[in-house]
Design a protein around this motif. Structure first.
Motif, PDB file in Angstrom:
ATOM      1  N   SER A  92       0.976  -1.338   0.020  1.00 32.06           N
ATOM      2  CA  SER A  92      -0.083   0.084   0.133  1.00 32.06           C
ATOM      3  C   SER A  92       0.899   1.253   0.150  1.00 32.06           C
ATOM      4  O   SER A  92       2.150   1.223   0.195  1.00 32.06           O
ATOM      5  N   ALA A  93       0.110   2.623  -0.275  1.00 34.58           N
ATOM      6  CA  ALA A  93       1.038   3.577   0.059  1.00 34.58           C
ATOM      7  C   ALA A  93       1.207   3.837   1.445  1.00 34.58           C
ATOM      8  O   ALA A  93       0.731   3.212   2.332  1.00 34.58           O
ATOM      9  N   THR A 111      -2.390   8.407   0.590  1.00 35.66           N
ATOM     10  CA  THR A 111      -3.270   8.508  -0.229  1.00 35.66           C
ATOM     11  C   THR A 111      -4.263   9.856   0.000  1.00 35.66           C
ATOM     12  O   THR A 111      -4.620  10.474  -0.613  1.00 35.66           O
ATOM     13  N   GLU A 145       1.582   4.125  -4.072  1.00 36.10           N
ATOM     14  CA  GLU A 145       1.999   2.906  -3.894  1.00 36.10           C
ATOM     15  C   GLU A 145       3.512   2.782  -4.677  1.00 36.10           C
ATOM     16  O   GLU A 145       4.179   1.841  -4.489  1.00 36.10           O
ATOM     17  N   PHE A 181      -3.534  -1.803  -5.231  1.00 36.70           N
ATOM     18  CA  PHE A 181      -4.690  -0.633  -5.633  1.00 36.70           C
ATOM     19  C   PHE A 181      -4.743  -0.143  -6.895  1.00 36.70           C
ATOM     20  O   PHE A 181      -5.609   0.323  -7.255  1.00 36.70           O
ATOM     21  N   ARG A 199     -10.741   2.660  -2.394  1.00 40.88           N
ATOM     22  CA  ARG A 199     -10.094   2.823  -0.967  1.00 40.88           C
ATOM     23  C   ARG A 199      -9.981   1.317  -0.408  1.00 40.88           C
ATOM     24  O   ARG A 199     -10.819   0.473  -0.419  1.00 40.88           O
ATOM     25  N   GLY A 200      -8.626   1.236   0.080  1.00 41.01           N
ATOM     26  CA  GLY A 200      -8.397  -0.077   0.674  1.00 41.01           C
ATOM     27  C   GLY A 200      -8.039  -1.152  -0.531  1.00 41.01           C
ATOM     28  O   GLY A 200      -8.204  -2.289  -0.089  1.00 41.01           O
ATOM     29  N   GLY A 201      -8.090  -0.796  -1.522  1.00 42.71           N
ATOM     30  CA  GLY A 201      -7.956  -1.659  -2.714  1.00 42.71           C
ATOM     31  C   GLY A 201      -6.867  -2.636  -2.766  1.00 42.71           C
ATOM     32  O   GLY A 201      -6.828  -3.727  -3.709  1.00 42.71           O
ATOM     33  N   SER A 202      -5.942  -2.469  -1.962  1.00 36.69           N
ATOM     34  CA  SER A 202      -4.539  -3.162  -2.310  1.00 36.69           C
ATOM     35  C   SER A 202      -4.861  -4.935  -1.499  1.00 36.69           C
ATOM     36  O   SER A 202      -4.182  -5.671  -2.125  1.00 36.69           O
ATOM     37  N   ASP A 203      -5.901  -4.701  -0.607  1.00 36.44           N
ATOM     38  CA  ASP A 203      -6.174  -6.044  -0.227  1.00 36.44           C
ATOM     39  C   ASP A 203      -6.743  -6.891  -1.509  1.00 36.44           C
ATOM     40  O   ASP A 203      -6.480  -8.290  -1.490  1.00 36.44           O
TER      41      ASP A 203
HETATM   42  N1  ASP Z   1      -3.577   3.428  -0.492  1.00 37.90           N
HETATM   43  C1  ASP Z   1      -4.801   3.101  -0.990  1.00 37.90           C
HETATM   44  C2  ASP Z   1      -5.865   3.604   0.053  1.00 37.90           C
HETATM   45  O1  ASP Z   1      -5.393   4.008   1.087  1.00 37.90           O
HETATM   46  C3  ASP Z   1      -5.218   1.838  -1.066  1.00 37.90           C
HETATM   47  C4  ASP Z   1      -4.875   0.840   0.224  1.00 37.90           C
HETATM   48  O2  ASP Z   1      -4.170   1.138   1.172  1.00 37.90           O
HETATM   49  O3  ASP Z   1      -5.148  -0.308   0.190  1.00 37.90           O
HETATM   50  O4  ASP Z   1      -6.960   3.538   0.186  1.00 37.90           O
END
Ligand code: ASP
Ligand code: MG
Length: 412
Positions: free
Chosen positions: A41-42, A47, A74, A136, A150-154
């Protein structure tokens, strides 16, 4: 030797020191002989910082440029981590989403992955490198950079694990794993060693914000064993997998989820004729408002009541719409209640065990907590109660179902 996809979230890579610690962890897994693909992730806060920069320039930048901007977070992490690995004498290479060819649709800022080309990654692994991939992000068929929400790295990590048929996808984060309930509410909440995809989806959608929900759906669909664990400790965390892989003696209830952000709308004295539920709830749905729990009473005389819950932020809009409908269908009135909470027991074991609901209701009765609405599904029982009793309800249910550390210790 196994192939693992590891994902490190923002706090796990929040500083150069943290990145160094991640590099050490990777080296030790590498020396155990495993092939590793690492999704990052970043750095934490990055982000949001990028989005705030964009807002200073334009209140609504085009989604395409927003994706070009936020995907850089990222890219910074993947390069820094790869450098840390090089410094430790470990062969590693970083790849962006487009270098891998994580092909998505063109829905900027909320793109969906269509296909992942595994050739480049496989070649790098065969060369003996750790492959570090920017989470992401992906690329559409025209070469535009896209991001997954958002949260897309999962989701990136799980999708890569599925494409590579990895042995396990490990999501490293700042919590130890998935708990029986929120440890901030119940001191005695216990870390779960295993949980099924189905249970995790129920717990996640009910507010256990450990993983992006989409990633759990994805993992369930492609049967990718998913592990959530802390990058700050040495602990195996929680394994999310199929029902048949559960511990033999897994408890009937996996956990208790709750939400405080709903509100209740009741339309009373609704004429008991075909089409009224559609008129009331159709109008709410057409306004793009998500409805959660819905109940309609058996008619008494020739009228009935319809009650439903919506997100609290949507309450005023829902009330206005429903008051309009109530007038046209000749309902007696509309009342709303903001101060409600929903508590849910979740567990696949419920399917084969009777008596779960009655123990739940008995426990709440003993605390003199009034139940306003009850709904059930195959693996979940939810009740809506007055918000002021939420914590009491969760604590007493947690104890009654023996979910805590102490209860477990006493049973062995
Ligand atoms: N950097 C992106 C976010 O903050 C993706 C992630 O962290 O999964 O939403
Ligand atoms: Mg995150």
């Amino acid at each position: 030797m196994a192939l693992f996809v590891l994902k490190f979230g923002g706090t796990s890579v929040g500083s150069v020191e943290r990145i160094a610690a991640v590099a050490d962890r990777i080296i030790s897994m590498r020396s155990a002989g495993h092939d590793l693909v690492v999704v990052v992730s970043a750095m934490s806060g990055e982000t949001n910082r990028l989005i705030a920069l964009a807002e200073q320039i334009q209140s609504q930048p085009t989604p395409r440029e927003l994706d070009v901007l936020v995907s850089t977070g990222e890219q910074v992490t993947m390069a820094l981590l790869t450098m840390s690995l090089h410094k430790r004498g470990c062969s590693a290479k970083s790849l962006t989403g487009s270098q891998v060819q994580i092909l998505t649709d063109a829905a900027h800022t909320r793109a969906r992955i269509r296909q992942i080309d595994d050739k480049r990654i496989r070649a790098e692994l065969a060369n003996g490198s750790v492959v570090v991939v920017a989470g992401f992000q992906g690329v559409d068929e025209h070469g535009n950079i896209t991001t997954l929400g958002r949260g897309g790295s999962d989701t990136s990590a799980v999708a890569l694990a599925a494409a590579l048929k990895a042995d396990e996808c490990q999501i490293y984060t700042d919590v130890k794993g998935v708990y029986t309930t929120d440890p901030r509410v119940v001191d005695d909440a216990r870390l779960l060693r295993t949980i099924t995809f189905e249970e995790m989806l129920e717990l996640a959608s009910l507010g256990a914000k450990v993983l992006q929900i989409r990633s759990v759906e994805f993992a369930g669909k492609y049967k990718v064993p998913l592990r959530v664990l802390s990058s700050f400790e040495d602990d195996p965390g929680t394994l999310i997998s199929l029902e048949e892989n559960r511990e033999m003696e897994a408890p009937v209830i996996a956990g208790i989820a709750f939400t405080r952000d709903e509100a209740k709308v009741t339309v009373s004295g609704v004429p008991d004729v075909p089409g009224v539920a559609y008129k009331v709830l159709g109008a709410v749905g057409d306004a793009g408002i998500d409805v959660d729990v819905i109940v309609q009473n058996a008619a008494a005389g020739n009228s009935t009541d319809i009650t439903f819950t919506v997100k609290r932020q949507d309450l005023e809009q829902a009330r206005e719409i429903v008051e309009g409908v109530a007038r046209t269908i000749g309902a007696a009135g509309v009342s709303v209640d903001k101060k409600i909470a929903k508590v849910s027991l979740v567990g696949v074991g419920m399917r084969s065990h009777a008596g779960i609901a009655s123990l739940m209701f008995k426990t709440l009765a003993e605390e003199a907590i009034n139940i306003q609405i009850i709904t059930t599904s195959e693996i979940k029982i939810s009740v809506v109660i007055d918000e002021k009793y939420l914590e009491l309800a969760v604590r007493s249910l947690h104890a009654a179902f023996g979910l805590g550390e102490e209860a477990l210790a006493a049973s062995v």
